[in-house]
Motif scaffolding. Structure first.
Motif, PDB file in Angstrom:
ATOM      1  N   SER A  28      33.135  13.174 -34.372  1.00  0.00           N
ATOM      2  CA  SER A  28      32.190  12.190 -33.825  1.00  0.00           C
ATOM      3  C   SER A  28      31.811  11.109 -34.833  1.00  0.00           C
ATOM      4  N   GLY A  29      31.948  11.423 -36.131  1.00  0.00           N
ATOM      5  CA  GLY A  29      31.550  10.461 -37.152  1.00  0.00           C
ATOM      6  C   GLY A  29      30.061  10.439 -37.410  1.00  0.00           C
ATOM      7  N   PHE A  30      29.295  11.300 -36.747  1.00  0.00           N
ATOM      8  CA  PHE A  30      27.838  11.331 -36.929  1.00  0.00           C
ATOM      9  C   PHE A  30      27.498  11.935 -38.288  1.00  0.00           C
ATOM     10  N   PRO A  69      27.197  10.800 -30.425  1.00  0.00           N
ATOM     11  CA  PRO A  69      25.881  10.356 -30.911  1.00  0.00           C
ATOM     12  C   PRO A  69      25.228   9.411 -29.908  1.00  0.00           C
ATOM     13  N   LYS A  70      23.910   9.302 -29.976  1.00  0.00           N
ATOM     14  CA  LYS A  70      23.172   8.417 -29.075  1.00  0.00           C
ATOM     15  C   LYS A  70      23.640   6.970 -29.211  1.00  0.00           C
ATOM     16  N   SER A  71      24.005   6.562 -30.419  1.00  0.00           N
ATOM     17  CA  SER A  71      24.392   5.175 -30.678  1.00  0.00           C
ATOM     18  C   SER A  71      25.623   4.732 -29.896  1.00  0.00           C
ATOM     19  N   THR A  72      26.409   5.670 -29.397  1.00  0.00           N
ATOM     20  CA  THR A  72      27.630   5.315 -28.662  1.00  0.00           C
ATOM     21  C   THR A  72      27.339   4.843 -27.245  1.00  0.00           C
ATOM     22  N   ALA A 126      24.217  25.047 -36.941  1.00  0.00           N
ATOM     23  CA  ALA A 126      24.732  25.415 -38.261  1.00  0.00           C
ATOM     24  C   ALA A 126      25.559  24.281 -38.858  1.00  0.00           C
ATOM     25  N   ALA A 127      26.357  23.616 -38.012  1.00  0.00           N
ATOM     26  CA  ALA A 127      27.209  22.521 -38.494  1.00  0.00           C
ATOM     27  C   ALA A 127      26.357  21.343 -38.972  1.00  0.00           C
ATOM     28  N   LEU A 128      25.297  21.031 -38.241  1.00  0.00           N
ATOM     29  CA  LEU A 128      24.429  19.912 -38.608  1.00  0.00           C
ATOM     30  C   LEU A 128      23.702  20.175 -39.925  1.00  0.00           C
ATOM     31  N   THR A 129      23.157  21.368 -40.079  1.00  0.00           N
ATOM     32  CA  THR A 129      22.440  21.676 -41.312  1.00  0.00           C
ATOM     33  C   THR A 129      23.404  21.754 -42.501  1.00  0.00           C
ATOM     34  N   ALA A 130      24.604  22.276 -42.259  1.00  0.00           N
ATOM     35  CA  ALA A 130      25.599  22.326 -43.342  1.00  0.00           C
ATOM     36  C   ALA A 130      26.019  20.925 -43.754  1.00  0.00           C
ATOM     37  N   ALA A 131      25.969  19.965 -42.794  1.00  0.00           N
ATOM     38  CA  ALA A 131      26.373  18.586 -43.084  1.00  0.00           C
ATOM     39  C   ALA A 131      25.260  17.757 -43.699  1.00  0.00           C
ATOM     40  N   GLY A 132      24.051  18.348 -43.839  1.00  0.00           N
ATOM     41  CA  GLY A 132      22.994  17.615 -44.532  1.00  0.00           C
ATOM     42  C   GLY A 132      21.675  17.468 -43.810  1.00  0.00           C
ATOM     43  N   ALA A 133      21.610  17.874 -42.516  1.00  0.00           N
ATOM     44  CA  ALA A 133      20.338  17.774 -41.794  1.00  0.00           C
ATOM     45  C   ALA A 133      19.375  18.847 -42.305  1.00  0.00           C
ATOM     46  N   ASN A 170      46.551  15.947 -38.803  1.00  0.00           N
ATOM     47  CA  ASN A 170      46.870  14.794 -37.964  1.00  0.00           C
ATOM     48  C   ASN A 170      46.121  14.857 -36.639  1.00  0.00           C
ATOM     49  N   ARG A 171      46.032  16.064 -36.058  1.00  0.00           N
ATOM     50  CA  ARG A 171      45.313  16.235 -34.790  1.00  0.00           C
ATOM     51  C   ARG A 171      43.851  15.835 -34.961  1.00  0.00           C
ATOM     52  N   ALA A 172      43.252  16.222 -36.103  1.00  0.00           N
ATOM     53  CA  ALA A 172      41.851  15.898 -36.371  1.00  0.00           C
ATOM     54  C   ALA A 172      41.648  14.395 -36.526  1.00  0.00           C
ATOM     55  N   ILE A 173      42.608  13.719 -37.141  1.00  0.00           N
ATOM     56  CA  ILE A 173      42.514  12.270 -37.321  1.00  0.00           C
ATOM     57  C   ILE A 173      42.575  11.560 -35.971  1.00  0.00           C
ATOM     58  N   VAL A 174      43.459  12.026 -35.096  1.00  0.00           N
ATOM     59  CA  VAL A 174      43.550  11.460 -33.745  1.00  0.00           C
ATOM     60  C   VAL A 174      42.266  11.745 -32.975  1.00  0.00           C
ATOM     61  N   ALA A 175      41.756  12.986 -33.094  1.00  0.00           N
ATOM     62  CA  ALA A 175      40.542  13.380 -32.373  1.00  0.00           C
ATOM     63  C   ALA A 175      39.351  12.507 -32.766  1.00  0.00           C
ATOM     64  N   ALA A 176      39.322  12.058 -34.011  1.00  0.00           N
ATOM     65  CA  ALA A 176      38.209  11.253 -34.505  1.00  0.00           C
ATOM     66  C   ALA A 176      38.139   9.880 -33.830  1.00  0.00           C
ATOM     67  N   GLU A 177      39.196   9.497 -33.117  1.00  0.00           N
ATOM     68  CA  GLU A 177      39.214   8.184 -32.448  1.00  0.00           C
ATOM     69  C   GLU A 177      38.691   8.239 -31.016  1.00  0.00           C
ATOM     70  N   ALA A 178      38.587   9.442 -30.441  1.00  0.00           N
ATOM     71  CA  ALA A 178      38.232   9.560 -29.019  1.00  0.00           C
ATOM     72  C   ALA A 178      36.828   9.028 -28.723  1.00  0.00           C
TER      73      ALA A 178
END
Length: 294
Positions: free
Chosen positions: A165-167, A273-276, A221-228, A107-115
Motif C-alpha cells: 500500500s505504501g502507507f 490508505p484514506k489518502s487514496t 502487529a504489522a502497523l506497530t512493527a512498521a513504526g506506529a 518481483n510479485r511484490a513490486i508489481v503488487a505495490a502498483e495496484a
C-alpha cells in the motif's frame, strides 16, 4: 481490446502469496461488459515500466480470471511476457530453482505495490470527469495477495498488503483501521476434489469473524512493527482499510471420466490508505468507493 481470460491463473493465485490485481463488483448478468469496461478504465492508469529493479521490462498486463458467480470479477495484474523464445526456455529451465523462486516473489511484490496507485488514479479521474463514469462496473478494490485462511497466512497477508500500500505509519501516535470482509460465494455448492474440500473446510472453520479478527490482529502487529505507536479499529473514519474477499478459483483435475472442474477457495487481501480515496463510508458501513454512473 479485451484481454483473453487467463486460464493458467489458478496456479498463480494459489501459489505462495498468490497474485496481485483487482477485485471488481458489477451489475449482475453484465460481467462480460463489465470486464471490458474495467480493463479499459485500468489500462491507461497502469504505471510506466520498467518498475523498480527492472521488473516488467515488457510492460504489465491485465487478465480477467474465469470465476463462478455473478456480479464479481477478478483481474490479475502481472508482468507481460517476453516474445523471445530463448528467454521463455531459460525461465522454464529455472522453475523449481530456490533463488529463482525468491526473485519471483520479490518481483510479485513490486508489481503488487502498483495496484493501489492504479485504483487511486482511476477513482480520482472518474470523480474529476477525466474518465467516464462506468455503466456496469460498481467498485474496484486493489489486491496485494491471495492467500489461505490460517492464522499464519493471514499474518503474512497483512504484512504484504501493508507493504504494497505504501502507507508509512512511522511516528504515528495511533493508526486507525477497519477490515471489510465479503464472501460472495458462500451459497455455492461444495467443490469436488480433496483440495477443494479442504479449502472450503478451512474457510468454514475460520468463518467471517475469525477471518476478520485474524486479519485485524495481523494488521495491528504489522502497523506497530512498521513504526506506529498503537493501532486500533475505527469503523467510522479509519486511516487505512483492509479489503478481504473470498474468491472461488476454478481448478481442472483429471479423472477417469476426463476433465472435472472443482473449486478451491482463497482470500484476496488488499489495503488502502484514506489518502487514496478508494473507500468511503455509507449507511451500511465502510466500502470501496462507488464508481458507477448514477
Amino acid at each position: 481490446s479485451l484481454e483473453r481470460f487467463e486460464y493458467t491463473a489458478p496456479t498463480a493465485i494459489t501459489h505462495g502469496l498468490g497474485c496481485a490485481g483487482f477485485v471488481v463488483t458489477c451489475s449482475f448478468m453484465r460481467e462480460k461488459s463489465a470486464t471490458r469496461e474495467a480493463t479499459e478504465m485500468l489500462r491507461p492508469r497502469l504505471p510506466a515500466t520498467p518498475l523498480a529493479n527492472g521488473v516488467a521490462p515488457n510492460g504489465l498486463r491485465l487478465n480477467p480470471v474465469k470465476m463462478p458467480g455473478r456480479g464479481f470479477l477478478l483481474i490479475r495484474m502481472s508482468e507481460r511476457e517476453c516474445n523471445d523464445p530463448n528467454a521463455k526456455k531459460d525461465a522454464k529451465d529455472d522453475e523449481g530453482n530456490e533463488e529463482t523462486n525468491g526473485d519471483e516473489e520479490k518481483n510479485r511484490a513490486i508489481v503488487a505495490a502498483e495496484a493501489v496507485g492504479v485504483v487511486s488514479r482511476t477513482v480520482a479521474d472518474v470523480r474529476a470527469g477525466k474518465c467516464p463514469a462506468p455503466k456496469f462496473v460498481e467498485k474496484i478494490m486493489p489486491i496485494a495477495v491471495t492467500t489461505g485462511f490460517e492464522a499464519e497466512s493471514l499474518n503474512a497477508a497483512a504484512i504484504a498488503a501493508l507493504t504494497a500500500s505504501g502507507f508509512d505509519p512511522t511516528g504515528s501516535t495511533d493508526v486507525s483501521f477497519a477490515v471489510v470482509y465479503h464472501n460472495r460465494f458462500k451459497t455455492q455448492g461444495d467443490p469436488t476434489g480433496k483440495e477443494g474440500e479442504a479449502a472450503v473446510n478451512a474457510e468454514s472453520k475460520h468463518g467471517r469473524m475469525e477471518i476478520i479478527e485474524g486479519l485485524a490482529a495481523g494488521i495491528r502487529a504489522a502497523l506497530t512493527a512498521a513504526g506506529a505507536t498503537t493501532a486500533s479499529v475505527d469503523l467510522k473514519d479509519p486511516d487505512v482499510v483492509v479489503f478481504a474477499e473470498v474468491i472461488s478459483v476454478p481448478m481442472v483435475s483429471e479423472s477417469k471420466g476426463g476433465h472435472k472442474e472443482r473449486f478451491t477457495r482463497r482470500l484476496a487481501v488488499g489495503l488502502v490508505p484514506k489518502s487514496t480515496g478508494a473507500f468511503e463510508r455509507r449507511k451500511k458501513g465502510i466500502m470501496a468507493s462507488s464508481l458507477k454512473k448514477k
